[in-house]
Each structure stands twice: as C-alpha cells, then as structure tokens.
Design a protein around this motif. Structure first.
Motif, PDB file in Angstrom:
ATOM      1  N   LEU A  84       6.609 -60.337   7.474  1.00  0.00           N
ATOM      2  CA  LEU A  84       6.384 -60.573   8.864  1.00  0.00           C
ATOM      3  C   LEU A  84       7.153 -60.057  10.130  1.00  0.00           C
ATOM      4  N   SER A  85       6.506 -59.431  10.866  1.00  0.00           N
ATOM      5  CA  SER A  85       6.972 -58.783  12.277  1.00  0.00           C
ATOM      6  C   SER A  85       6.431 -59.200  13.590  1.00  0.00           C
ATOM      7  N   ARG A  86       7.203 -59.172  14.549  1.00  0.00           N
ATOM      8  CA  ARG A  86       6.659 -59.574  15.645  1.00  0.00           C
ATOM      9  C   ARG A  86       6.681 -58.290  16.698  1.00  0.00           C
ATOM     10  N   HIS A  87       5.350 -58.420  17.204  1.00  0.00           N
ATOM     11  CA  HIS A  87       5.066 -57.068  18.151  1.00  0.00           C
ATOM     12  C   HIS A  87       4.277 -57.504  19.439  1.00  0.00           C
ATOM     13  N   GLY A  88       5.249 -57.492  20.563  1.00  0.00           N
ATOM     14  CA  GLY A  88       4.905 -57.933  21.833  1.00  0.00           C
ATOM     15  C   GLY A  88       5.090 -59.657  21.892  1.00  0.00           C
ATOM     16  N   PRO A  89       4.740 -60.037  23.186  1.00  0.00           N
ATOM     17  CA  PRO A  89       5.133 -61.406  23.276  1.00  0.00           C
ATOM     18  C   PRO A  89       4.584 -62.464  22.482  1.00  0.00           C
ATOM     19  N   ARG A  90       3.301 -62.210  21.928  1.00  0.00           N
ATOM     20  CA  ARG A  90       2.305 -63.191  21.198  1.00  0.00           C
ATOM     21  C   ARG A  90       2.142 -62.682  19.691  1.00  0.00           C
ATOM     22  N   THR A  91       1.973 -61.560  19.357  1.00  0.00           N
ATOM     23  CA  THR A  91       1.353 -61.013  17.971  1.00  0.00           C
ATOM     24  C   THR A  91       2.320 -61.127  17.064  1.00  0.00           C
ATOM     25  N   LEU A  92       1.979 -61.630  15.865  1.00  0.00           N
ATOM     26  CA  LEU A  92       2.728 -61.335  14.783  1.00  0.00           C
ATOM     27  C   LEU A  92       1.933 -60.715  13.731  1.00  0.00           C
ATOM     28  N   LEU A  93       2.531 -59.664  12.948  1.00  0.00           N
ATOM     29  CA  LEU A  93       2.007 -58.963  11.733  1.00  0.00           C
ATOM     30  C   LEU A  93       2.383 -59.144  10.462  1.00  0.00           C
ATOM     31  N   TYR A  94       1.390 -59.582   9.600  1.00  0.00           N
ATOM     32  CA  TYR A  94       1.962 -59.873   8.126  1.00  0.00           C
ATOM     33  C   TYR A  94       1.573 -58.428   7.371  1.00  0.00           C
ATOM     34  N   THR A  95       2.418 -57.956   7.019  1.00  0.00           N
ATOM     35  CA  THR A  95       2.169 -56.534   5.993  1.00  0.00           C
ATOM     36  C   THR A  95       2.250 -56.900   4.601  1.00  0.00           C
ATOM     37  N   SER A  96       1.170 -56.837   3.712  1.00  0.00           N
ATOM     38  CA  SER A  96       1.398 -57.337   2.524  1.00  0.00           C
ATOM     39  C   SER A  96       1.715 -55.932   1.590  1.00  0.00           C
ATOM     40  N   ARG A  97       2.525 -55.933   0.287  1.00  0.00           N
ATOM     41  CA  ARG A  97       2.980 -54.958  -0.457  1.00  0.00           C
ATOM     42  C   ARG A  97       1.673 -54.674  -1.344  1.00  0.00           C
ATOM     43  N   GLY A  98       0.716 -55.390  -1.146  1.00  0.00           N
ATOM     44  CA  GLY A  98      -0.572 -54.855  -2.000  1.00  0.00           C
ATOM     45  C   GLY A  98      -0.607 -55.777  -3.388  1.00  0.00           C
ATOM     46  N   THR A  99      -1.894 -55.780  -3.665  1.00  0.00           N
ATOM     47  CA  THR A  99      -2.036 -56.533  -4.961  1.00  0.00           C
ATOM     48  C   THR A  99      -1.992 -55.673  -5.971  1.00  0.00           C
ATOM     49  N   GLY A 100      -2.689 -54.586  -5.949  1.00  0.00           N
ATOM     50  CA  GLY A 100      -2.684 -53.410  -7.022  1.00  0.00           C
ATOM     51  C   GLY A 100      -1.904 -52.219  -6.956  1.00  0.00           C
ATOM     52  N   PHE A 101      -2.127 -51.122  -7.422  1.00  0.00           N
ATOM     53  CA  PHE A 101      -1.402 -50.032  -7.107  1.00  0.00           C
ATOM     54  C   PHE A 101      -2.194 -48.746  -6.901  1.00  0.00           C
ATOM     55  N   TRP A 102      -1.925 -47.810  -6.218  1.00  0.00           N
ATOM     56  CA  TRP A 102      -2.542 -46.601  -5.912  1.00  0.00           C
ATOM     57  C   TRP A 102      -2.223 -45.345  -6.760  1.00  0.00           C
ATOM     58  N   GLY A 103      -3.221 -44.793  -7.484  1.00  0.00           N
ATOM     59  CA  GLY A 103      -2.833 -43.495  -8.368  1.00  0.00           C
ATOM     60  C   GLY A 103      -1.705 -43.680  -9.511  1.00  0.00           C
ATOM     61  N   PRO A 104      -0.273 -43.221  -9.133  1.00  0.00           N
ATOM     62  CA  PRO A 104       0.638 -43.609 -10.515  1.00  0.00           C
ATOM     63  C   PRO A 104       0.634 -44.984 -10.933  1.00  0.00           C
ATOM     64  N   PRO A 105       0.627 -45.230 -12.089  1.00  0.00           N
ATOM     65  CA  PRO A 105       0.675 -46.851 -12.332  1.00  0.00           C
ATOM     66  C   PRO A 105       2.124 -47.555 -12.680  1.00  0.00           C
ATOM     67  N   PHE A 106       2.786 -47.270 -11.421  1.00  0.00           N
ATOM     68  CA  PHE A 106       4.033 -47.825 -11.329  1.00  0.00           C
ATOM     69  C   PHE A 106       4.310 -48.481 -10.330  1.00  0.00           C
ATOM     70  N   ARG A 107       5.204 -49.360 -10.188  1.00  0.00           N
ATOM     71  CA  ARG A 107       5.900 -50.144  -9.151  1.00  0.00           C
ATOM     72  C   ARG A 107       7.159 -50.097  -9.254  1.00  0.00           C
ATOM     73  N   VAL A 108       7.860 -49.508  -8.278  1.00  0.00           N
ATOM     74  CA  VAL A 108       9.545 -49.448  -8.445  1.00  0.00           C
ATOM     75  C   VAL A 108      10.073 -50.044  -7.303  1.00  0.00           C
ATOM     76  N   PHE A 109      10.818 -51.133  -7.392  1.00  0.00           N
ATOM     77  CA  PHE A 109      11.228 -52.063  -6.326  1.00  0.00           C
ATOM     78  C   PHE A 109      10.399 -52.134  -5.166  1.00  0.00           C
ATOM     79  N   ALA A 110       9.241 -52.261  -5.384  1.00  0.00           N
ATOM     80  CA  ALA A 110       8.271 -52.587  -4.352  1.00  0.00           C
ATOM     81  C   ALA A 110       7.093 -53.320  -5.228  1.00  0.00           C
ATOM     82  N   PRO A 111       7.514 -54.934  -5.526  1.00  0.00           N
ATOM     83  CA  PRO A 111       6.545 -55.631  -6.395  1.00  0.00           C
ATOM     84  C   PRO A 111       5.248 -55.908  -5.503  1.00  0.00           C
TER      85      PRO A 111
END
Length: 406
Positions: free
Chosen positions: A362-389
C-alpha cells in the motif's frame, strides 16, 4: 505506506527523461543480456583461479555455451510465432536458472572470496573452489525453493484499508484481489482450481482480477482459466485487461471472462451499494491497449467514471501501478494493480522500479489516492519466485479507524 507527492514534483524532469533512456537500453538488452548472463558465471566459477582439471573446464564451458545458444532459441520457439509450449518451458526455466546463477556468482562470489582472503582461509585455488561450490549450492537451493514458491497456492495477505470518503454502510466491505495468474505453458488447471477454492473461503463481497490472466489465447488456455467461473462473490466479480492480454488476442479474453460470469470493466463502472451508501467500482483497459491496434481498446479514466457521482468514493482497477498518476488527478480513492510480481526473482525488483512507482503493498499518491500493488497470484515465464512471494489479497474497506470487523 509511502507518500510520493514531493518526490514526483521535485524530480519531474528526471522522471520524464527516464523512459527515453530505458527505451534505448531495452533496444540492445536482448543482444547483450544473454551473453553477460552466461559468460560472467562461466568465468567466475571456472576460470578465476580454480585451476580445475581440463575435463571439468571443458565440460563446464560446454554446458554454459549450450545454455547461451539454447536459451534464446527455446525462447523464440516458445514465445514467437510457433508458440511451442515445450520450448517455452525450457527457455523460461533456463532464463530463471541463469539469472539466479549470475546474481549469486557476482554477489556471493565476490563477497565470499574477499572474506576468505581477509581471514586468510586457504590458498588461492582452495578459496576459488570453495567459492564455486558455495555459489552452486546457494543457486541450487534458491532455485528449488523458488520453484516450490511459484507452484504453491499463494498465501492470503489481509489488511484493512481506510477510505475517508467511504460511507459507514459500506464499512467492512471485503474485497479480494487476484492478478497475474499467467496461465501458460505449464498446465496449472489444478492450481487454478485450488486458488479459486481459497478465494471462495474468504467470503468476499467483491472479487477483482486486474489482468494478465494468461500467456496465450483464450482458446488455448481455456482449461486453466475455466475454474475462475467457480469464484463466488456476494456483489460482483470484476476484471480488467493486462498487457499480456494484448499479446494474445485480448478481446478473446474479455469474451471468455464475460462467459465465465465476470464483469469486464472496460473503461466503465458499476455501483456497489449497501446501507444507503455507494462505492463506485471502475476499471480501465491496460495502458498498452491503445498501441495494440484493437478498435475501442484504450485506458480511459474519464470514460470509466462517466456518469458517476463525484461525491461517491471510487475503487479503480488498473493493471499497471503507473496509472496511479492519472488516478490521483482524477480523484480516485483506491487503485488496485498488479503487474510487478514484486520483482519475482530477486534482485529483479530494481529494474521494475525504473518503470513503476510502486513494487508491492500500500502506498499513497497525492492527498487522496491510495494504491495497492499486488505481487501477483501466479508467475510469468521462469517458474521461480525468489524473495517475492505470490499472494491472494483480502482488503477490508474501512470508513473510520475504529470500525469493527463484520
């Protein structure tokens, strides 16, 4: 939670110049990167003082050379016009493996060799061989762990999000976010079904998918995506396109999600009402949509909010976090995004941050807007997730800090 208001205003000129530098770099990256990825660990592990027996040197060099030649060929056959899933699996796996090996050859190799030298442990050849085995062992362990992390059903990340403009009647609204499922060459139909079971157990009012459903067309990945039709929500299931849909006949994915009972929010909104209060749930096409050439596809916030009461709070679905500048200018209260994968394989997140204003959380951008950025549910390309669950996210919307959970 961070506030980016001052940084963006103070460094506006630098941010404007970054895309041009990035595009110039990206033009040469496909040619230079594979050579560096394979040549650097080859030299550090085989020829920097180890003095291996000649058969070991020749065999190791041959394996690195085979990777250098084979990986680009497999990637082109797997992700180019031919779309061969077997080749894609080989190319993607080699890419992930060599990235991990390159990273730890440089980081661990240099640091450990320096530490052994300072401590006076062993002779030069012994130190060099110790470093080689330590790097190989670390890389193997991280790849095994990273593979298990990528293939497991994501853990649920829960957090309360306070929206000051949210009416008390909507306090406690449960929003589940999944994104970047990336159904692809590795068949994950069973994984998909288990993800949907996990989502259903959260008893959401609103379930959101913020794009990058798959790598491949809807017709080709239908079996893996089909469990999304079993997802339950008391109010709505909503979806927006990601950039990968525009590599794979995006309209087909919009049509399939509609068929599975999801609401594709293509520059439009719906209203979520409870207890006399209203939440505007809006969505926009991915920012790459307009350049795709598909008629009517573009990221259009004004269209998404057309007809909505400006006094009502707005929850916006936009695949890429960098859309938040437009969201903040448009008075959006909360933007939900994916795209970054949290970097997926450390330390790739440093490159992601060149292009995106947020990596995860969660991060704040401007006086009102919040942004939630998900690390994602699956994976792209290489079938590995290292320190990024990976994650399935449950956001409980709050109208005031002291509201009780439902």
């Amino acid at each position: 939670m961070s506030d980016t208001r001052e940084t963006r205003s103070a460094d506006g000129d630098a941010h404007d110049a970054q895309p041009d530098r990035l595009h110039r770099l990206m033009r040469y990256l496909p040619l230079v990167a594979p050579v560096l990825l394979w040549a650097v660990p080859c030299w550090l592990l085989l020829y920097s003082g180890q003095h291996w027996p000649r058969p070991v040197e020749l065999t190791g060099t041959a394996l690195f050379a085979l990777g250098l030649v084979g990986m680009p060929i497999a990637m082109v056959r797997g992700h180019g016009r031919r779309q061969r899933d077997g080749a894609a699996i080989v190319g993607d796996t080699l890419l992930g493996a060599v990235w991990v090996l390159f990273t730890w050859s440089v980081l661990l190799g240099v640091v450990l060799r320096l530490a052994l030298t300072v401590l006076g442990v062993g002779e030069g050849q012994d130190r060099a061989r110790t470093v080689t085995w330590a790097v190989l062992g670390t890389a193997a362990a991280l790849l095994a762990w990273g593979y298990a992390e990528a293939r497991r059903v994501p853990r649920v990340r829960r957090l309360d999000v306070r929206l000051p403009r949210l009416g008390a009647g909507l306090d406690g609204t449960r929003v589940v976010l999944i994104t970047d499922t990336h159904y692809g060459p590795l068949d994950r139909a069973r994984w998909s079904a288990r993800v949907c079971e996990t989502v259903n157990a959260l008893e959401a009012d609103l379930v959101c998918h913020t794009g990058d459903i798959a790598d491949g067309t809807a017709e080709r990945r239908r079996a893996q995506a089909a469990p999304l039709g079993t997802v339950r929500a008391t109010r709505a299931r909503v979806y927006v396109t990601g950039n990968h849909e525009y590599y794979s006949e995006a309209q087909g994915w919009v049509d399939l999600m509609d068929e599975l009972g999801w609401e594709p929010l293509r520059n439009r909104h719906l209203l979520l009402e409870r207890g006399g209060d209203t939440l505007v749930v809006a969505g926009v096409d991915d920012v790459t949509a307009e350049s795709s050439g598909l008629a009517g596809h573009r990221a259009h916030l004004a269209g998404a909010l057309h007809g909505a009461d400006p006094d009502h709070p707005v929850l916006l679905l936009a695949h890429q976090p960098k859309f938040v500048d437009r969201a903040a200018a448009g008075g959006v209260d909360l933007q939900l995004s994916g795209h970054t994968h949290g970097g997926q394989i450390w330390p790739f997140h440093h490159l992601v941050r060149i292009d995106q204003p947020a990596l995860a959380g969660l991060s704040r951008h401007g006086p009102r807007t919040l942004l939630y950025t998900s690390r994602g549910t699956g994976f792209w390309g290489p079938p590995f997730r290292v320190f990024a669950p990976s994650e399935i996210t449950l956001l409980v919307l709050r109208s005031s800090p002291g509201s009780a959970a439902r």
